[in-house]
Design a protein around this motif. Sequence first.
Motif, PDB file in Angstrom:
ATOM      1  N   LEU A 342     -40.609   2.448  -6.754  1.00  0.00           N
ATOM      2  CA  LEU A 342     -39.947   3.223  -5.708  1.00  0.00           C
ATOM      3  C   LEU A 342     -38.545   2.669  -5.527  1.00  0.00           C
ATOM      4  O   LEU A 342     -38.360   1.458  -5.451  1.00  0.00           O
ATOM      5  CB  LEU A 342     -40.742   3.103  -4.405  1.00  0.00           C
ATOM      6  CG  LEU A 342     -40.643   4.219  -3.370  1.00  0.00           C
ATOM      7  CD1 LEU A 342     -41.166   5.532  -3.941  1.00  0.00           C
ATOM      8  CD2 LEU A 342     -41.446   3.846  -2.126  1.00  0.00           C
ATOM      9  N   ALA A 343     -37.560   3.557  -5.471  1.00  0.00           N
ATOM     10  CA  ALA A 343     -36.176   3.118  -5.307  1.00  0.00           C
ATOM     11  C   ALA A 343     -35.882   2.820  -3.841  1.00  0.00           C
ATOM     12  O   ALA A 343     -36.395   3.488  -2.949  1.00  0.00           O
ATOM     13  CB  ALA A 343     -35.223   4.191  -5.819  1.00  0.00           C
ATOM     14  N   PRO A 344     -35.033   1.822  -3.566  1.00  0.00           N
ATOM     15  CA  PRO A 344     -34.660   1.531  -2.180  1.00  0.00           C
ATOM     16  C   PRO A 344     -33.717   2.601  -1.638  1.00  0.00           C
ATOM     17  O   PRO A 344     -32.966   3.223  -2.385  1.00  0.00           O
ATOM     18  CB  PRO A 344     -33.957   0.180  -2.285  1.00  0.00           C
ATOM     19  CG  PRO A 344     -33.401   0.154  -3.677  1.00  0.00           C
ATOM     20  CD  PRO A 344     -34.388   0.896  -4.530  1.00  0.00           C
ATOM     21  N   ILE A 345     -33.787   2.824  -0.318  1.00  0.00           N
ATOM     22  CA  ILE A 345     -32.874   3.741   0.348  1.00  0.00           C
ATOM     23  C   ILE A 345     -32.355   3.064   1.614  1.00  0.00           C
ATOM     24  O   ILE A 345     -32.908   2.051   2.062  1.00  0.00           O
ATOM     25  CB  ILE A 345     -33.555   5.077   0.704  1.00  0.00           C
ATOM     26  CG1 ILE A 345     -34.706   4.850   1.695  1.00  0.00           C
ATOM     27  CG2 ILE A 345     -34.045   5.801  -0.532  1.00  0.00           C
ATOM     28  CD1 ILE A 345     -35.321   6.135   2.222  1.00  0.00           C
ATOM     29  N   ALA A 346     -31.283   3.613   2.172  1.00  0.00           N
ATOM     30  CA  ALA A 346     -30.737   3.061   3.411  1.00  0.00           C
ATOM     31  C   ALA A 346     -31.818   3.044   4.496  1.00  0.00           C
ATOM     32  O   ALA A 346     -32.566   4.006   4.651  1.00  0.00           O
ATOM     33  CB  ALA A 346     -29.540   3.881   3.869  1.00  0.00           C
TER      34      ALA A 346
END
Length: 839
Positions: A342-346
């Motif tokens: 899973l990619a990080p997001i703000a």
Amino acid sequence: MRRPEILAPAGDQAALDAALGAGADAIYFGLDEGFNARARAANFPLTGLADTVAKIHRAGARAYVAFNTLVFEQELPVVGELLHAIAAAGVDAIIVQDPAVALMARAVCPALEVHGSTQMTASSPAAAELVRELGLTRVVVPRELSVDEIRQYKAGTSLELEVFIHGALCVSWSGQCLTSEAWGGRSANRGQCAQSCRLPYDLIVDGEVRDLGDVKYLLSPQDLAGIDSVPALAAIGVASLKIEGRQKAPDYVATAVAGYRRWVDGLVSGAPDHAQRDRDLAAMEVAYSRGFSPGFLGGADHQHLVAGRFPKHRGAYLGRVIRIRGDEVLVLPHPDDRAPGLAPIAGAGIGFDGGRPEADEPGGPLFRVDPFEQDGVRGWRLGFGRPGPDLGQVAIGDRVWMSGSPEVKRAADRDGGAATDGRNPIAVRVRGAVGEPLVVEAWPVAREAKLVTATSAMALTAARGAGLDRALVADKLGALGGTPFAIATLDDSALAPGLHLPVSELKAMRRALVAALERDLATVDRVIAAAPSAADLRARFPVVAAPVAAAAIVPLCRTDAQLDAALELGCDEIELDWMELVGLAKAAARVRAAGARAVVATVRIQKPGEDRIDAHLARIAADGPGGILVRSWGALATYRALPEAQRPVLHGDFSLNVTNSVTAAWALSQGLATLTAAHDLDAVQLEALIAAAPRGRIAVTAHHHIPTFHTEHCVYAHLLSSGKDYKTCGRPCEAHEVALRDRTGLPHPVIVDVGCRNTVFGAQAQSAPGLAARLVERGVTRLRIELVRESGAEAARVIGAWRALVAGSIGPAEVLARLRLHERFGVTAGTMKTLAVLR
């Protein structure tokens, strides 16, 4: 493929709502009144139980109450009252550890299903068939079994199987962990686990500390994620897939339930979505994980089960720090690491792991994220605000984890907040002809319930047009929005063609059907009897008192030197726990040659296929006077099946977890001569058991180093080899002695048995000489003195002191004084901590 049930945990009302919204087929939960293995969860009040069950049933799910702890003698009347209330509230099943609870539940309400908890340690099909006689319909198999072993298990029992598929793993076999009791006075078998497996330990090898770098949490397993095993388990016929987590947040519950629900639905439909499965698994990792592993479902892998670098939630792994610039950190997956799911997001929570103590690890929320590529590998430029993590504490090479994500949170809220309408499927049948009323019958598909009927207030007439065709009936009767019901099947074969009935009449009939179905859904219609007394239950298993005999000290030896000491002191009976079995037959022959009785100890666990070990011990026991110390329900079942003439004398050990007279009566009736009381009892509780049980049938461990953890995970293989199991580890246990040193400096010995299971023994001896006279007065004739790594001289001192005490030549104070000569880490009263009450 049979669709396995998705069984969700609920530690509080919010978690319950999340589980139902996400699509759980059943919910398990505990009561405020106790007797459940998660005493620290918020749990549910008995006063609101009927409403809780009604909510679960309206959502199309089943309600299981966890009643999965041991019960003390004084508590049996309370248990009966609770079971009566549980049955009256409409609970579908209880999950039990103590046989006494199962027996009482069956007497109170035969319609209330009884499921055997994993705490029961029914670890083999032989054990399952034994406990089935208690009235069980399902058993929760131990988490230590592989898929292949579960297949063997299923082939050997008629009970439904429930399998843990996701969540935290206990390092110890469930029901066999005495660490919290021994070190904190709060028993895991009473729902008060102190999480000792999540603490740091030093590895002591042959008396020397072995430096393991940042690997400190030597007994803290990664969390179970068994999603890849679901197809095989479903094919075996496993009835229920259980998610651990009654102390977890609603987001965790919703994320796990929804993910497994989608995966199971896809498998059953024949169109599994593997990409969605991977996204769901990544979301589960962010919601809560200590890192994921398949546990034991794929077989033993001692290199992967325990990472050892952290004991708590870490989340999803992103990569390693490659550069730090101002308030930015560049993160790239390492070639040796698995790719992030899973990619990080703000807004995501980020933590930096550089091998520091957890309290010193920097971390904080992300303000911005910019992806980049380096050598074809995707990474992220992570930006933090003010205040933010102290990036001065972050170093190149630190691991980076995402411990929370707004994206995962939004998905959990969506799944957990979904409406639960229409989840009770019903079958509908219509019939009618001209001049007759229309009759509609309906009944639930997924559970036993009454058929309900609605009849039109007016007669059917000939239609001028299409009339009542299947589509119109399905449309008007199936408009069930906002209700718990949905039509699953419609049978209109008995409805004549060309009929007319006003639509308003169809709607009225629908409302009448819904009202009747809802009344039936909320009605508890079952036979419930008053709870029998403990004496009434014991009477079902008549067991006579043991023949009058003098009290004896029975030493349990584990080495030849200890055996030499016992024989030299003239012990009449000696228990032999040769944990790897090597040399056991020779040791038993030595005992018999000296004119004494040899009692050989079984291993504490019988897994599928391991009854051959118990058969081997039976052959050794048959060579002369003595018997067998039975340590598992599976072993008891194996020996009970022998012809009476071939059956050795059987003594039940502490690991059968007998804490009350009802369970004692049942177990003794299976062919045991004596039962060793469980270590969970303090002196007052022990006295109550002895007073209610047949005189002379309860044995007591009077001196021992308490076995704390009993684990399938091998510390030797993990830390002294690179092998994943006994075939590849090189057997370092044969060349080294290992201990685990805790935070207080106490080194706890670790010993391996023939099944490669490790037992961690307490460093401090627990001895209760002040209780001996009272026990003997109450009819106890077997006082066990259990040895671990004592030398021959030390064994002689312990056995000799206790023999002198029973003979009356010395007092309790002198016994303790002698023991302290070699017990470097002290002697405690241990679980017999209330001695002062009985002096």
